[in-house]
Scaffold this motif. Structure first.
Motif, PDB file in Angstrom:
ATOM      1  N   TYR A  27       0.832  -1.202   0.000  1.00 27.94           N
ATOM      2  CA  TYR A  27       0.000   0.000   0.000  1.00 27.94           C
ATOM      3  C   TYR A  27       0.872   1.259   0.000  1.00 27.94           C
ATOM      4  CZ  TYR A  27      -3.744   3.215   1.303  1.00 27.94           C
ATOM      5  OH  TYR A  27      -4.646   4.257   1.325  1.00 27.94           O
ATOM      6  N   THR A  28       1.908   1.243   0.810  1.00 31.51           N
ATOM      7  CA  THR A  28       2.807   2.395   0.871  1.00 31.51           C
ATOM      8  C   THR A  28       3.515   2.613  -0.458  1.00 31.51           C
ATOM      9  OG1 THR A  28       3.148   2.112   3.253  1.00 31.51           O
ATOM     10  CG2 THR A  28       4.805   3.383   2.053  1.00 31.51           C
ATOM     11  N   ARG A  29       3.961   1.526  -1.091  1.00 32.40           N
ATOM     12  CA  ARG A  29       4.624   1.654  -2.389  1.00 32.40           C
ATOM     13  C   ARG A  29       3.666   2.207  -3.443  1.00 32.40           C
ATOM     14  NH1 ARG A  29       6.794  -3.407  -0.981  1.00 32.40           N
ATOM     15  NH2 ARG A  29       5.301  -4.471  -2.352  1.00 32.40           N
ATOM     16  N   SER A  30       2.402   1.800  -3.380  1.00 35.32           N
ATOM     17  CA  SER A  30       1.430   2.213  -4.387  1.00 35.32           C
ATOM     18  C   SER A  30       0.931   3.637  -4.185  1.00 35.32           C
ATOM     19  CB  SER A  30       0.233   1.251  -4.384  1.00 35.32           C
ATOM     20  OG  SER A  30       0.629  -0.053  -4.738  1.00 35.32           O
ATOM     21  N   PHE A  31       0.747   4.039  -2.923  1.00 30.14           N
ATOM     22  CA  PHE A  31       0.090   5.320  -2.655  1.00 30.14           C
ATOM     23  C   PHE A  31       0.939   6.329  -1.877  1.00 30.14           C
ATOM     24  CE2 PHE A  31      -3.198   2.040  -2.994  1.00 30.14           C
ATOM     25  CZ  PHE A  31      -3.962   2.562  -4.028  1.00 30.14           C
ATOM     26  N   GLY A  32       2.131   5.910  -1.449  1.00 32.84           N
ATOM     27  CA  GLY A  32       2.987   6.826  -0.716  1.00 32.84           C
ATOM     28  C   GLY A  32       2.529   7.121   0.694  1.00 32.84           C
ATOM     29  N   GLN A  33       1.575   6.340   1.176  1.00 26.70           N
ATOM     30  CA  GLN A  33       1.009   6.549   2.514  1.00 26.70           C
ATOM     31  C   GLN A  33       1.677   5.603   3.509  1.00 26.70           C
ATOM     32  OE1 GLN A  33      -1.955   8.415   3.962  1.00 26.70           O
ATOM     33  NE2 GLN A  33      -0.718   7.691   5.679  1.00 26.70           N
ATOM     34  N   PRO A  34       2.360   6.111   4.518  1.00 26.35           N
ATOM     35  CA  PRO A  34       2.987   5.215   5.498  1.00 26.35           C
ATOM     36  C   PRO A  34       1.953   4.499   6.357  1.00 26.35           C
ATOM     37  CG  PRO A  34       3.246   7.503   6.167  1.00 26.35           C
ATOM     38  CD  PRO A  34       2.638   7.533   4.805  1.00 26.35           C
ATOM     39  N   VAL A  35       2.273   3.263   6.709  1.00 32.46           N
ATOM     40  CA  VAL A  35       1.401   2.435   7.544  1.00 32.46           C
ATOM     41  C   VAL A  35       2.255   1.774   8.617  1.00 32.46           C
ATOM     42  CG1 VAL A  35      -0.217   0.505   7.622  1.00 32.46           C
ATOM     43  CG2 VAL A  35      -0.093   1.939   5.566  1.00 32.46           C
TER      44      VAL A  35
END
Length: 233
Positions: A27-35
């Motif tokens: 998800y982070t790679r796809s959207f740049g959103q850290p989790v």
């Protein structure tokens, strides 16, 4: 700091640790959103959410999510199925593998084992019910080892504390020093559905809702299968 910069915080049981970390990275790679994912014993995770500790999202067995809904700690409308998992049987790497192809074979394997390991989670509760139904609970009690909350049965097997172990497949796959023999036979298998939901005090609610959708999408199925889990539709 806007919501897209704020890490989505997730708490879960150990059963979904590997799959959630994998999907969070994707998800982070796809959207740049850290989790950030914190995985602990399921009972502890539920307690922390119920006591109001701030998380954006929680992933637990469906019955635990239901209790959090009843307590008003998660958004009932947001709950979705993430994955389902059965129970596997394992021994130390290189050790003799007992037959587990039938209910009778599993019962015999348990009776012959020097020690039997199980967890505090749904798989452990299922095993204890089986032992009671088979009429062997009292006889094997001195040989039963329950893994402490947050500790995998695989770790007990690997260090020689347990000869025969039972736990969610996802928690036994890939553990060093452990051979997974296979899954419990269909006649005695118990599938646990793990659900995700938004916490009532979520700080990154919209981003967490997007993450929930990502985790249940068909594109996530390959990762689930990698860890011995199935998709929930």
């Amino acid at each position: 700091m806007n919501e897209t910069q704020t890490p989505i915080t997730v708490i879960s049981s150990m059963a979904t640790r590997q799959i959630l970390n994998d999907l969070a990275d994707s998800y982070t790679r796809s959207f740049g959103q850290p989790v950030t994912v914190e995985s602990v014993g399921g009972v502890e995770a539920a307690r922390r959410v119920e006591e109001g500790e701030a998380f954006d999202m929680v992933v637990l067995a469906a019955n635990a999510i239901s209790r959090l809904v009843a307590a008003g700690r998660v958004d009932a409308a947001s709950r979705v199925g993430i994955a389902r998992s059965g129970i596997a049987v394992a021994v130390a790497a290189g050790a003799a593998r007992p037959w587990i192809d039938s209910e009778a074979a599993v019962r015999n394997a348990v009776l012959r084992a020097r020690s039997i390991g199980y967890s505090t989670g749904p798989s452990g509760a299922h095993l204890m019910r089986l032992f009671e139904r088979w009429g062997i609970a009292e006889a094997i009690q001195p040989r039963i080892v329950q893994a402490p909350p947050g500790v995998g049965v695989g770790a007990l097997i690997a260090r020689g504390d347990v000869e025969l172990g039972f736990q969610q497949t996802s928690e036994l796959i890939g553990v060093d020093g452990v051979d997974v023999i296979g899954s419990l036979p269909d006649a005695i298998q118990a599938m646990t559905v793990f659900e995700g939901a938004l916490c009532e005090n979520a700080r990154a609610g919209e981003a967490a809702r997007s993450l929930l959708e990502f985790m249940r999408h068909a594109d996530a199925d390959t990762a689930k299968h990698r860890y011995g889990m199935e998709a929930v539709r």
